[in-house]
Motif scaffolding. Structure first.
Motif, PDB file in Angstrom:
ATOM      1  N   UNK A  42      35.996  28.762  32.189  1.00 15.41           N
ATOM      2  CA  UNK A  42      35.916  28.267  33.560  1.00 15.41           C
ATOM      3  C   UNK A  42      34.450  28.321  33.979  1.00 15.41           C
ATOM      4  N   UNK A  43      34.096  27.505  34.975  1.00 12.48           N
ATOM      5  CA  UNK A  43      32.712  27.475  35.425  1.00 12.48           C
ATOM      6  C   UNK A  43      32.636  27.601  36.948  1.00 12.48           C
ATOM      7  N   UNK A  44      31.532  28.114  37.411  1.00 12.48           N
ATOM      8  CA  UNK A  44      31.246  28.248  38.844  1.00 12.48           C
ATOM      9  C   UNK A  44      29.737  28.106  39.037  1.00 12.48           C
ATOM     10  N   UNK A  45      29.247  28.494  40.219  1.00 15.27           N
ATOM     11  CA  UNK A  45      27.854  28.252  40.570  1.00 15.27           C
ATOM     12  C   UNK A  45      27.117  29.541  40.942  1.00 15.27           C
ATOM     13  N   UNK A  46      25.826  29.531  40.708  1.00 17.90           N
ATOM     14  CA  UNK A  46      24.958  30.608  41.197  1.00 17.90           C
ATOM     15  C   UNK A  46      24.523  30.196  42.595  1.00 17.90           C
ATOM     16  N   UNK A  47      25.320  30.566  43.576  1.00 20.46           N
ATOM     17  CA  UNK A  47      25.104  30.095  44.931  1.00 20.46           C
ATOM     18  C   UNK A  47      25.859  30.980  45.907  1.00 20.46           C
ATOM     19  N   UNK A  64      26.523  27.785  36.829  1.00 21.87           N
ATOM     20  CA  UNK A  64      25.630  26.633  36.951  1.00 21.87           C
ATOM     21  C   UNK A  64      24.461  26.923  37.884  1.00 21.87           C
ATOM     22  N   UNK A  65      23.275  26.499  37.475  1.00 21.60           N
ATOM     23  CA  UNK A  65      22.110  26.466  38.361  1.00 21.60           C
ATOM     24  C   UNK A  65      22.303  25.356  39.395  1.00 21.60           C
ATOM     25  N   UNK A 116      24.834  40.564  31.933  1.00 18.96           N
ATOM     26  CA  UNK A 116      26.277  40.332  32.097  1.00 18.96           C
ATOM     27  C   UNK A 116      26.939  39.669  30.903  1.00 18.96           C
ATOM     28  N   UNK A 117      26.156  39.004  30.036  1.00 15.88           N
ATOM     29  CA  UNK A 117      26.760  38.252  28.949  1.00 15.88           C
ATOM     30  C   UNK A 117      27.374  36.946  29.393  1.00 15.88           C
ATOM     31  N   UNK A 118      27.192  36.552  30.668  1.00 20.70           N
ATOM     32  CA  UNK A 118      27.759  35.294  31.149  1.00 20.70           C
ATOM     33  C   UNK A 118      27.079  34.125  30.443  1.00 20.70           C
ATOM     34  N   UNK A 119      27.791  33.032  30.289  1.00 22.86           N
ATOM     35  CA  UNK A 119      27.205  31.839  29.710  1.00 22.86           C
ATOM     36  C   UNK A 119      26.649  30.958  30.817  1.00 22.86           C
ATOM     37  N   UNK A 120      25.928  29.916  30.445  1.00 20.97           N
ATOM     38  CA  UNK A 120      25.249  29.063  31.410  1.00 20.97           C
ATOM     39  C   UNK A 120      25.754  27.638  31.349  1.00 20.97           C
ATOM     40  N   UNK A 121      25.889  27.042  32.514  1.00 25.05           N
ATOM     41  CA  UNK A 121      26.117  25.606  32.664  1.00 25.05           C
ATOM     42  C   UNK A 121      24.820  25.067  33.265  1.00 25.05           C
ATOM     43  N   UNK A 122      24.037  24.383  32.472  1.00 24.71           N
ATOM     44  CA  UNK A 122      22.741  23.912  32.941  1.00 24.71           C
ATOM     45  C   UNK A 122      22.868  22.468  33.434  1.00 24.71           C
ATOM     46  N   UNK A 123      22.547  22.280  34.709  1.00 26.65           N
ATOM     47  CA  UNK A 123      22.558  20.948  35.316  1.00 26.65           C
ATOM     48  C   UNK A 123      21.127  20.422  35.295  1.00 26.65           C
ATOM     49  N   UNK A 124      20.881  19.415  34.458  1.00 24.32           N
ATOM     50  CA  UNK A 124      19.515  18.893  34.334  1.00 24.32           C
ATOM     51  C   UNK A 124      19.126  18.092  35.568  1.00 24.32           C
ATOM     52  N   UNK A 125      20.105  17.511  36.266  1.00 22.10           N
ATOM     53  CA  UNK A 125      19.793  16.823  37.521  1.00 22.10           C
ATOM     54  C   UNK A 125      19.312  17.815  38.573  1.00 22.10           C
TER      55      UNK A 125
END
Length: 470
Positions: free
Chosen positions: A88-93, A143-144, A169-178
């Motif tokens: 699952x994914x979420x945001x750094x926000x 996600x950034x 934390x070992x969390x993975x990253x969802x990188x948004x290039x936009x």
């Protein structure tokens, strides 16, 4: 974690087009748009064809000062299980602020807002991520985000902030290039530097989306075609590592299926042309020829973390109290972060003065953008309102939103907006007012406000929300 390939964001408006597109290997769906225990027929058919579906959350607010809401975490966990998702994914926000932690009114942004890149904020985020990881049945990737405003006195670059988050934390990253491109235009941040500093071996997948520039400000709209500068950032990332998945996002102003297919082809072409080169990632780990470090081949059991590969040369400073777990925020950090976020959000949605150190002009741009987004979403949630009010809907809503922050979601926002109009004896047209009254009565489940209720409403608004009665 499985290789995802090329995907597209699934939205109801383009469900048929997504099903018909060639070469779509996976889709992403906004988790909050799914009902518990039920999937739209289009998603069921995609899953039956073997297409992976990933739930993408937007409301947890893991970068906020408060601990994650257990109900929201449980709902996201159910969506992951319903979809059989590998992650699952979420945001750094942060998306809300105020409340008991700061002894101030609770405020909702209705939007993803940037976390200050400070040690306090990182400590709070790490603890919130740990709580989320323990509640979710599959790995989590974050996600950034894009931002119009910059926090003063930040202590870490974006790449370093993400690198330390992964380390702790070992969390993975969802990188948004936009979003990296957006932050280059709006905040002068170099995407290449961010990619050089973050652990690209921890990337779960990549977002690509369109936007538009107005008056020197880049708006990450997800409603415009993907631009060449965004594809250039994707090429830069792909020259460093072969991303496990790349996904095209489109949330509004949907084009013809052929245009979506052309954008997917442009993404494929960009990836094919960018050959990953041997290089040092961050401060030590090496990826050569696109080979990825080993990743788990099956989802983790509930309560476990999936650590991203660590670079032995990177030893970040741990900003924690002596003897505490690096996933625990030091005493006082939550309140300090909470006060700062509440002050910023109040300036954006309640018309209070800009906090010290912020660009007041840029805050005004962000404030107007938030109000416009509220107006657009309320119009989708309650399409009868623009029909009843016609051309008067938007200016009336923006006037309402200027000093009436959202506190309980968009449906409640629509009810508050209509109640305010009726209290003020608007609209002037009797037929429109009757239609609005009927709409409000049906959804509120009570009688429309009479003179006594109008007076009580004004008093409640003035005292409870700290704004002047109309």
């Amino acid at each position: 974690m499985k290789e995802l390939g090329i995907g597209i964001g699934w939205r109801p408006e383009i469900a048929d087009a997504v099903e018909a597109l060639d070469g779509v290997e996976w889709v992403e769906v906004v988790a909050e748009n799914l009902c518990d225990g039920h999937l739209p027929g289009s998603l069921e058919r995609l899953r039956a064809r073997g297409v992976t579906v990933v739930p993408h959350g937007v409301s947890l607010g893991l970068g906020g000062a408060a601990r994650p809401d257990p109900g929201r975490l449980a709902a996201l966990a159910r969506k992951a299980e319903l979809l059989g998702a590998p992650l699952v994914t979420e945001h750094i926000a942060f998306v809300r602020a105020g409340g008991p932690l700061t002894a101030s009114p609770s405020l909702e942004a209705g939007h993803l807002l940037p976390v200050p890149r400070t040690r306090d904020a990182l400590d709070v985020l790490c603890e919130n991520v740990r709580i989320a990881q323990e509640a979710l049945p599959v790995p989590l990737a974050l996600e950034n985000i894009a931002a119009l405003v910059s926090w003063p006195d930040e202590e870490l670059s974006e790449g370093r902030f993400l690198a330390e988050l992964v380390e702790r934390t070992g969390v993975r990253l969802l990188i948004d290039v936009a979003n990296l491109h957006t932050n280059r235009v709006n905040r002068g941040e170099d995407p290449a530097r961010a990619l050089a500093e973050l652990p690209v071996e921890a990337i779960a997948y990549v977002h690509v989306a369109g936007g538009v520039e107005r008056d020197g400000v880049w708006h990450d709209t997800h409603a415009h075609p993907v631009t060449r500068p965004v594809l250039d950032v994707l090429a830069e990332l792909a020259s460093r590592v072969s991303p496990p998945g790349v996904l095209l996002e489109r949330d509004d102003n949907f084009p013809a299926p052929a245009e979506l297919a052309a954008e997917l082809d442009a993404i494929r072409g960009t990836l094919a042309a960018a050959r990953p080169r041997p290089l040092l990632i961050g401060a030590g780990a090496r990826v050569s020829g696109g080979a990825m470090p080993a990743r788990p081949t099956a989802p983790a059991a509930r309560g476990t973390r999936v650590p991203a590969p660590r670079s032995p040369a990177r030893e970040p400073e741990q900003h924690t109290d002596p003897g505490t777990d690096p996933g625990t925020a030091p005493a006082g950090a939550r309140q300090r972060v909470g006060l700062a976020q509440a002050a910023l959000l109040s300036a954006l949605v309640a018309g209070t003065p800009a906090p010290e150190g912020f660009d007041a002009r840029r805050l005004g741009v962000q404030s107007r953008s938030l109000a416009a987004k509220r107006a657009d979403i309320v119009a989708k949630v309650a399409p009868e309102l623009p029909e009843i009010l016609g051309a008067g809907y938007r200016p009336a809503f923006l006037a309402y939103a200027r000093h009436r922050p959202m506190s309980d979601g968009y449906r409640h926002d629509a009810l508050d907006f209509v109640e305010g109009l009726l209290v003020a004896g608007r609209p002037a047209d009797p037929a429109a007012r009757r239609a609005l009254t009927a709409w409000w009565r049906e959804r509120a489940g009570i009688r429309p406000p009479g003179p006594a209720a109008r007076l009580a409403h004004r008093v409640r608004t003035a005292l409870g929300r700290g704004v002047t009665a109309p």
